[in-house]
Every structure is written in C-alpha cells, then in structure tokens.
Design a protein around this motif. Sequence first.
Motif, short mmCIF file in Angstrom:
data_model
loop_
_atom_site.label_atom_id
_atom_site.label_comp_id
_atom_site.label_asym_id
_atom_site.label_seq_id
_atom_site.Cartn_x
_atom_site.Cartn_y
_atom_site.Cartn_z
N ASN A 14 0.90 -1.23 0.09
CA ASN A 14 0.06 -0.04 0.02
C ASN A 14 1.03 1.46 0.09
OD1 ASN A 14 -2.53 -1.37 -0.13
ND2 ASN A 14 -2.66 -1.17 2.24
N GLN A 15 2.07 1.29 0.86
CA GLN A 15 3.01 2.45 0.73
C GLN A 15 3.50 2.54 -0.70
OE1 GLN A 15 5.89 1.91 3.84
NE2 GLN A 15 4.34 1.84 5.61
N ARG A 59 0.61 4.01 -2.88
CA ARG A 59 0.13 5.60 -2.61
C ARG A 59 1.25 6.53 -3.30
NH1 ARG A 59 0.75 5.32 2.66
NH2 ARG A 59 -1.52 4.18 2.89
N LEU A 60 2.71 6.03 -3.07
CA LEU A 60 3.68 6.66 -3.64
C LEU A 60 3.60 6.74 -5.18
CD1 LEU A 60 6.46 8.34 -3.14
CD2 LEU A 60 7.57 6.27 -3.51
N ASN A 98 1.00 6.63 -7.03
CA ASN A 98 -0.39 7.35 -7.23
C ASN A 98 -0.22 8.55 -7.20
OD1 ASN A 98 -2.02 5.14 -8.11
ND2 ASN A 98 -2.67 4.71 -6.23
N THR A 99 0.70 9.05 -6.14
CA THR A 99 0.91 10.64 -5.84
C THR A 99 1.88 11.21 -6.80
OG1 THR A 99 2.27 10.07 -4.23
CG2 THR A 99 0.03 10.32 -3.46
N GLU A 100 2.88 10.31 -7.01
CA GLU A 100 4.14 10.80 -8.02
C GLU A 100 3.83 10.59 -9.40
OE1 GLU A 100 6.85 12.25 -6.84
OE2 GLU A 100 5.58 12.31 -4.63
N SER A 101 2.66 9.86 -9.73
CA SER A 101 2.50 9.23 -11.08
C SER A 101 3.73 8.82 -11.70
CB SER A 101 1.88 10.67 -11.96
OG SER A 101 0.77 10.92 -11.33
N THR A 115 6.93 5.65 -11.23
CA THR A 115 7.50 4.50 -10.27
C THR A 115 8.84 4.15 -10.72
OG1 THR A 115 7.10 2.37 -9.34
CG2 THR A 115 6.64 2.53 -11.74
#
Length: 113
Positions: free
Chosen positions: A74-75, A78-79, A81-84, A86
């Motif tokens: 999940n962490q 979340r990262l 999804n917020t940073e768009s 990976t």
Amino acid sequence: MSEADEMPRSIIKTVSFPAEQWPAIERRFQLSGETNFSRFVRSAILDTEIRVRQIAFDPAPLGAELARIGNNINQIARLVNTESVTTLEEMKATRALVREIQVLIERAAKEAE
C-alpha cells in the motif's frame, strides 16, 4: 447404438500421448472390447469417478505477516499514485513482496495437508 452415439459432435478435442504411454492406452482399448476409439475415450472420461481433494486452509496464522506485506504494498502504491511515476527498485520491491505472499500461502497449504 445408444442415443449418445447418434448425437452430432460439434466439439472436437485432440489429445497427445507420450510414446511410452501409448501401449498401455492401446491395451486398455483392446481389453474394453470397444471397437471405436472415440467411444472408448468418451466412456473413459464420462464414467470415471473424479475425486476432489480440498485442503483446509486457515489464513489466520498468516494474518500478521500478510498485514505487514500488504502495508508495504500500500505504501508503494500510494507513492506511485501521488508521484504518477515509479522506479525500477519500487517495482522489484513490489514483486518481491508478492512472491513472499505466494511462498507464505504455499507453505501454509502444505502444512494443512
């Protein structure tokens, strides 16, 4: 001839056998007294008892480990999804966590047998 033998056959399946198995299959066909191989195979499939083996699996003992792994996933999600975006390291870490889940579940299933 039975009613089933007279039915049209619109579904065709092909089966392959290793050369080592063919003599045993051919022998069973001869011993059956059947002269039509398709009828022999249909009978063998339809008249055979299928045994289903269910394994009792209680995920409770794995709860804490699965929760920890799920939290890590999940962490990472979340990262992403917020940073768009990976990184390769995050993708590798996520794959490793998923593999860890698979190993835990397989181990628990073997212990339950």
